[in-house]
Design a protein around this motif. Sequence first.
Motif, short mmCIF file in Angstrom:
data_model
loop_
_atom_site.label_atom_id
_atom_site.label_comp_id
_atom_site.label_asym_id
_atom_site.label_seq_id
_atom_site.Cartn_x
_atom_site.Cartn_y
_atom_site.Cartn_z
N THR A 193 22.08 -23.23 -1.70
CA THR A 193 21.01 -23.33 -2.53
C THR A 193 21.13 -24.52 -3.61
N GLN A 194 20.01 -25.33 -3.78
CA GLN A 194 19.81 -25.98 -4.82
C GLN A 194 19.82 -25.55 -6.10
N ASN A 195 19.76 -24.19 -6.45
CA ASN A 195 19.48 -23.75 -7.76
C ASN A 195 20.05 -22.29 -7.49
N ALA A 201 19.91 -30.96 1.92
CA ALA A 201 18.94 -29.90 1.74
C ALA A 201 17.61 -30.78 1.61
N PHE A 202 17.56 -31.80 0.96
CA PHE A 202 16.36 -32.63 0.88
C PHE A 202 15.13 -31.68 0.33
N GLY A 203 15.47 -30.63 -0.45
CA GLY A 203 14.57 -29.87 -0.98
C GLY A 203 14.27 -28.43 -0.23
N ALA A 256 16.53 -26.10 -0.04
CA ALA A 256 17.14 -25.02 -0.70
C ALA A 256 16.91 -25.06 -2.12
N LEU A 257 15.55 -25.40 -2.61
CA LEU A 257 15.13 -25.46 -3.96
C LEU A 257 14.49 -23.95 -3.98
N ARG A 258 14.18 -23.13 -3.10
CA ARG A 258 13.49 -21.92 -3.23
C ARG A 258 14.62 -20.91 -2.46
N THR A 291 7.13 -26.51 1.38
CA THR A 291 7.89 -26.74 0.21
C THR A 291 8.08 -28.34 -0.09
N TYR A 292 8.84 -28.35 -1.08
CA TYR A 292 9.29 -29.73 -1.51
C TYR A 292 10.31 -30.44 -0.54
N MET A 293 9.94 -31.45 -0.18
CA MET A 293 10.75 -32.28 0.83
C MET A 293 10.83 -33.68 0.29
N ARG A 294 12.14 -34.36 0.17
CA ARG A 294 12.38 -35.45 -0.49
C ARG A 294 11.12 -36.55 -0.76
N GLY A 295 11.02 -36.67 -2.13
CA GLY A 295 9.99 -37.53 -2.91
C GLY A 295 8.48 -36.49 -2.40
N ASP A 342 25.24 -29.68 -5.85
CA ASP A 342 25.26 -31.19 -5.37
C ASP A 342 25.09 -31.12 -3.75
N MET A 343 23.96 -31.26 -3.56
CA MET A 343 23.43 -31.32 -1.97
C MET A 343 23.74 -32.49 -1.44
N GLY A 344 24.36 -33.52 -2.04
CA GLY A 344 24.70 -34.58 -1.32
C GLY A 344 24.67 -36.08 -2.27
N HIS A 385 18.25 -28.29 -8.98
CA HIS A 385 18.84 -29.68 -8.44
C HIS A 385 17.90 -30.37 -7.36
N GLY A 386 16.88 -30.91 -8.17
CA GLY A 386 15.87 -31.63 -7.32
C GLY A 386 14.91 -32.43 -8.27
N GLY A 387 13.91 -32.91 -7.46
CA GLY A 387 13.16 -33.78 -8.37
C GLY A 387 13.78 -35.01 -9.28
N GLY A 418 16.82 -40.23 -6.58
CA GLY A 418 17.04 -39.79 -5.11
C GLY A 418 15.67 -39.73 -4.38
N GLU A 419 14.57 -39.42 -5.21
CA GLU A 419 13.36 -39.43 -4.27
C GLU A 419 12.80 -40.84 -4.20
N VAL A 420 12.54 -41.75 -5.47
CA VAL A 420 11.87 -42.82 -5.13
C VAL A 420 12.40 -43.59 -3.87
#
Length: 737
Positions: A207-209, A238-240, A242-244, A345-349, A464-466, A503-505, A703-705
């Motif tokens: 999980t990222q959270n 994870a790239f998102g 594992a945010l949920r 779900t949220y995926m990178r950027g 720390d997903m990476g 751990h995202g956004g 990480g996103e930009v």
Amino acid sequence: MTRPAAGAPLSRVDGWLKVTGQAAYAAEHDAHGAVRDVAHGVIVTSTAGRGRINGIDTRAAGALPGVLTVISHLNAPKLPYQPFRGMPDPAAGGGERLRVFQDDRVRFFGQPVAVVVAETLEAARHAAALVRIGYDGEPPATDLTSPAGPPNKPENYQRGDVETALRQAHTRLTRTYRLPREQHHPMETHATIAHWNGDRLTLWDKTQNVLNTRADLAAVFGIPPESIRVISPFVGGAFGSALRAWPHVTIAALAARQVRRPVKVVLTREQMFTGTGHRPVTDYTLTLAAGQDGRLTAAVHDISAATSTYEDYRESLTVQGRMLYATSNVRQTYRSIPLDISTPTYMRGPGAATAAFAIECAMDELAHELGIDPIDLRLRNEPGQDPSTGAPFSTRRLRECLRIGSRTVGWGDRDPEPRSAHDGNWLLGTGVAVASYHTLRAPAQALARIDADGNAIVQCATSDMGPGTYTSMTQVAADALGLPMAGVRFQLGDSTMPQSPPHGGSLTMASVGSAVQDTCDKLRLQAIRLAVEDPGSPLHGASANDVAVENGRLHLRDDPERGETYRQLLARADLSHLETPGGYTPGDEVERFSTHAYGAVFAQVAVDESLGLVRIRRVLGVYDAGRVINPKLAESQAIGGMVGGIGMALLEHAVTDPRDGRIVNANLADYLVPVNADVPDVNAIYLRGDDRTADPIGVKGLGEVVIVGVAPAIANAVFHATGRRIRSLPITIEALL
Ligand code: MOS
């Protein structure tokens, strides 16, 4: 002076643990001895895309040796989903996602409909294959143009007088851009080990959270969050995704309670396609109106993106359309369209990468139509302040990004005419696109402790997903405490640790980093005060302001000889440790300033004229991300993001069979991601500097930009090479032939 750790290109502090197999990932905690007697759960998923289950035959499965139980809606306990008092429902409708096996309804192809629990993974897999399930299936709605139900309430935005501006425009263009469903596909598949001890539940989870998983599972089982502990020290990408928390987390916990022993559930790669979210299919229709000089006079953004029937998932699709370019007249409509699919779900950027594809391709089309250089067009529309709020930019160095990038790739030598450059049978093209991602900050807390041996431990329940959270936080802590890197251990990934945002956004460095700095500053000052007030200390009587700490030794700035180590200080005071909590709460900078990370992405491609094959020759990203805590990790993040962007542009596409909702290419042989041969020359440049209004440590998030802008830069390069405008991703050979 010792050199600060922050800003140095240090290698990962946890790298050794990872390459020697000592890092315990979610599915490995039994092998690492944290939990014993683990049974294995294998999920059976729906082969219908919508409808009802009309029968489940588990006799053959249940008769296999080693099978402990088969759980489905026929025998599963009722799950309440009560968000615990004061706990926010992390996603409206999260109950539907996580309350597994509650009825006979099938909401999407791949929905978990049963779990087989057995002594071994082999027995569970074998038995899962023997479970017979009958369906009253209906054709699922899987296409944006024919929703599964009434549309969700659209998000609308308007400023200025769009209609008049459109009428009076010198040039107008309307284009529709399409993004397919994309899948995260971290190397490590999602996994959970669940263990009940009476009413207390321990989850080792990817999980990222950890706090979100705890809140979700507390709601699912109707128990207080305090009775759940979520442990997740290592995440293999994870790239998102594992945010949920996803259904398999409930399933592991449900199964463990049923068989009264720990249960491990590991998703297969195929199950990852429907079990852990995806980037939603999005149609983005954009109208741009401009004067002859290229100044934008109006923009109309009409966005439709997929969601499931049971959750209204939305992402930041509208941010850039409001603030990236100076336009007085803007209208946006964002509709989330309910389909018979699992929730995206949220995926990178998230949102930004999608919107940038539409906006940055349309800007390229406008430039071509007006005969203006694409970089020049962007510079002419560069706003002096945030056009949506009027707020000043905290920092915005997009001009610099464009200038440095264009110089580095030799943009000035580029003939703007499509099909003007060749290399044998290859058509060559260079494209540019701009990237932005809003800087997110959230409250975070940390705990720091100096032990009698003079070393420190710093904790926060982050992940720390990476990106290297372990390392960058250690750098911040080491500097604030005046310790070498080796003297600090940063710990994360445990819900018993101080509170962290997800751990995202791109908010971890800004938020957790600021919390770590605050906490470690406080602890250093606590130690200094202890020394200056202690008659036995060589620093006794000094002003705390005059004391610095370096290499674990407190000393007078003006008289470095006078001092003592943390170790000596604690020993004399007979203290086992010094400890202090701290944290970070974002202020009103968000309202007073417009804070975003920016980038300019340049892509050079070669397209085989007869085969339609696109080869990337070069991608360069120039980023304004504020302060960079670790240039080595930041570069690694950028390369990863740009590789993801190459995947978006040319390869990634989860294909849905409209007849039953099946993902046709649910494996990594058929769902294509870039391999080394697809990624020849990828480089990142970060502008030096910081953003002191963004957050106390001056970072804007990166990480996103770094994925935003890559796909449109490549699409624009393909246009420059071939004269062909491909508005649907990925850009395939078929599209170019
Ligand atoms: Mo990132 S999509 O916020 O993990």
